[in-house]
Motif scaffolding. Sequence first.
Motif, PDB file in Angstrom:
ATOM      1  N   SER B 209      57.436  22.167  10.471  1.00 55.37           N
ATOM      2  CA  SER B 209      57.071  20.925  10.572  1.00 55.37           C
ATOM      3  C   SER B 209      56.821  20.194  11.553  1.00 55.37           C
ATOM      4  O   SER B 209      56.236  18.980  11.624  1.00 55.37           O
ATOM      5  N   SER B 320      63.093  27.878   6.484  1.00 59.49           N
ATOM      6  CA  SER B 320      63.301  26.821   5.658  1.00 59.49           C
ATOM      7  C   SER B 320      62.328  26.525   4.646  1.00 59.49           C
ATOM      8  O   SER B 320      62.420  26.322   3.410  1.00 59.49           O
ATOM      9  N   ASN B 321      60.890  26.671   4.727  1.00 59.66           N
ATOM     10  CA  ASN B 321      59.856  26.032   4.725  1.00 59.66           C
ATOM     11  C   ASN B 321      59.274  26.803   3.362  1.00 59.66           C
ATOM     12  O   ASN B 321      58.515  26.494   3.222  1.00 59.66           O
ATOM     13  N   LEU B 322      59.563  28.317   3.796  1.00 59.78           N
ATOM     14  CA  LEU B 322      59.200  29.403   3.345  1.00 59.78           C
ATOM     15  C   LEU B 322      60.317  29.632   1.702  1.00 59.78           C
ATOM     16  O   LEU B 322      59.643  30.689   1.292  1.00 59.78           O
ATOM     17  N   SER B 323      61.104  29.073   1.822  1.00 60.22           N
ATOM     18  CA  SER B 323      61.931  28.933   0.806  1.00 60.22           C
ATOM     19  C   SER B 323      61.275  29.116  -0.806  1.00 60.22           C
ATOM     20  O   SER B 323      61.838  29.391  -1.034  1.00 60.22           O
ATOM     21  N   ARG B 324      60.959  28.089  -0.187  1.00 63.88           N
ATOM     22  CA  ARG B 324      59.781  27.873  -1.340  1.00 63.88           C
ATOM     23  C   ARG B 324      59.011  29.398  -1.864  1.00 63.88           C
ATOM     24  O   ARG B 324      58.862  28.541  -3.751  1.00 63.88           O
ATOM     25  N   MET B 325      58.606  30.196  -1.762  1.00 60.77           N
ATOM     26  CA  MET B 325      57.824  30.715  -2.019  1.00 60.77           C
ATOM     27  C   MET B 325      58.834  31.822  -2.335  1.00 60.77           C
ATOM     28  O   MET B 325      60.082  32.465  -2.102  1.00 60.77           O
ATOM     29  N   ASP B 326      59.438  31.337  -3.472  1.00 63.14           N
ATOM     30  CA  ASP B 326      60.109  32.535  -4.452  1.00 63.14           C
ATOM     31  C   ASP B 326      59.994  33.282  -5.400  1.00 63.14           C
ATOM     32  O   ASP B 326      60.514  33.841  -6.636  1.00 63.14           O
ATOM     33  N   ARG B 329      57.619  29.797  -9.391  1.00 67.40           N
ATOM     34  CA  ARG B 329      56.673  28.626  -9.484  1.00 67.40           C
ATOM     35  C   ARG B 329      55.629  28.880  -9.334  1.00 67.40           C
ATOM     36  O   ARG B 329      54.037  28.624  -9.877  1.00 67.40           O
ATOM     37  N   TYR B 344      63.810  37.034  -6.372  1.00 69.82           N
ATOM     38  CA  TYR B 344      63.486  36.511  -5.481  1.00 69.82           C
ATOM     39  C   TYR B 344      63.467  37.065  -3.974  1.00 69.82           C
ATOM     40  O   TYR B 344      62.849  37.412  -3.534  1.00 69.82           O
ATOM     41  N   ARG B 348      59.795  38.166  -2.820  1.00 70.71           N
ATOM     42  CA  ARG B 348      59.373  37.604  -0.830  1.00 70.71           C
ATOM     43  C   ARG B 348      59.425  38.797  -0.308  1.00 70.71           C
ATOM     44  O   ARG B 348      58.328  38.605   0.769  1.00 70.71           O
TER      45      ARG B 348
END
Lengths: 95, 488
Positions: B209, B320-326, B329, B344, B348
Amino acid sequence: MALEKKDVEAIAHLARVAIDEADVEDYAESLSNILGLADQLNSVDTDGVTPMAHPMHMVQRLRADEVSETNQREHLQEHAPAVERGLFLVPQVID
Amino acid sequence: MSNDMHSKTISELAIGLRNGDFSSEELTRSYLDRINASQERLNAFITVTDEQAMKQAQAADQRITAGDSGILTGIPIAHKDIFCTDGVRTSCGSKMLDPFIAPYDAKVIENFQNDGAVMLGKTNMDEFAMGSSNETSFYGAVKNPWALDAVPGGSSGGSAAAVAARIAPGATGTDTGGSIRQPAALCGITGIKPTYGRVSRYGMIAYASSLDQAGPMAASAEDCAMMLQVMAGFDKRDSTSSERDVPDYSADLSKDLSGMKIGLPKEYFGEGLDGDVAKVIETAIDEYKKLGAEVVEISLPNTHMAVPTYYVVAPAECSSNLSRMDGVRFGHRCEDPKDLEDLYKRSRGEGFGTEVKRRILIGAYALSSGYYDAYYLKAQRVRNLISEDFKQAFEKVDLIMGPTTPTPAFNLGEKSDDPLAMYLADIYTIAVNLAGLPGMSLPAGFVNDRPIGLQLIGNYFEESRLLNAGYKFQQATDWHQKIPGEFA
């Protein structure tokens, strides 16, 4: 900094990423090489240098704590892997 | 209607549309045909949005007839598959997001739509923008239109190849360590990475980011100016978006370059730079002297620390950013998870490719307890020194120039098994992201029939100066007009 297989397994657990047993060795080698690259940073004297988090040294912009988004639950859940009654489904966590 | 529309620039096409020489429907159809005819050879697109494009073209034609044209009304544009597009798959080149239909538009997409541009489809890219060859894409590598056995560069490789093959007159890209400039150079097109904060990151899938920035890729600097005009501007939904006014990027294009001071960093011409590439760059610099610019040698002493710094900062932010791909959702979920942790890990593990996993692991390690100071904080300190180098240089010069890449496009497979060799492909571009400065690549010649890019680096928010220098160079040379034979 050279990583061993058990280090890779520990980091993979922290990052919650499954790594095939057969690939752990390869990861240990490539990650060690990348860390070797990062270790070059130690040759630079950074005493008294401030860490740089933002190119323009900008601080976080704040906004008023007001509702700005509309509720789009159904729309956002349209393509979720598993949903029931508006909730995201995951395997049972508590017995 | 003529059948040479693809050889025209965006500015020429915009005039043609306004004069009624052809309609946006005709123009869009002709580009869609070119895309579909080249897909097997180039693999530049992940998704082609035929139907939607034709509808947008019809709407654009109505706007043009009504005299309600924007800058790019009716112009077909391809978007890197990193930008969320409402109702259209947004894969980011990953198996993880292969099933992801974005529920909203990125700000950049919204801007193009409001202006009346037509979306041709979503271009191929390195997975989550992590790569310099487009070989890490889940959808397979993109081929370089100039040499089908060579890489197009990355991560915006699909966008670069699409513009080079003239199957799109312009395309969007994103640049975290060189991902607009490097593929622009290797495909012989023009690309600009704006100042950090100039273009909104809202709806642009995040990699690192503090470095990510979107920008235009097109045949010429003039076209990039038009596209950037549409893309740039403040957006309250991006917390690091700049509130500065956006200037008219086309206003100063033809400004005289007499007296402009160009700095050549000696570190960009040393070991590692291919001799033939150096000659092409020297010839391009001579062109600037003819245009009245003054050239001086400068030094950016911490240049060699850019790649090591980047490979701590970027992976840390990516982990950190890619931790949302779990797998919970959206996106890929593994079959029959036995518990939440298994869900998880396997989602992943299956969803991410090797290079993405590598960077997530490096980042997780660099941020883990006991190592944070040694890696992340240290890298952020060195980053400050790299940024200071530029600050001092810009006290003496108006622009910095050098090669965009150390070599011409390498062959497919040549570096894909050697991450460190691949990382060095971005040796001249990475420092610009670390400092947050605007940078640009211009086609400047060929080595072994493969294009070479000249890199221009400007001071903060001086995109106009870059575009001016690019335009003047392109008035004096014709490298930007070259089209690979097979696609002419």
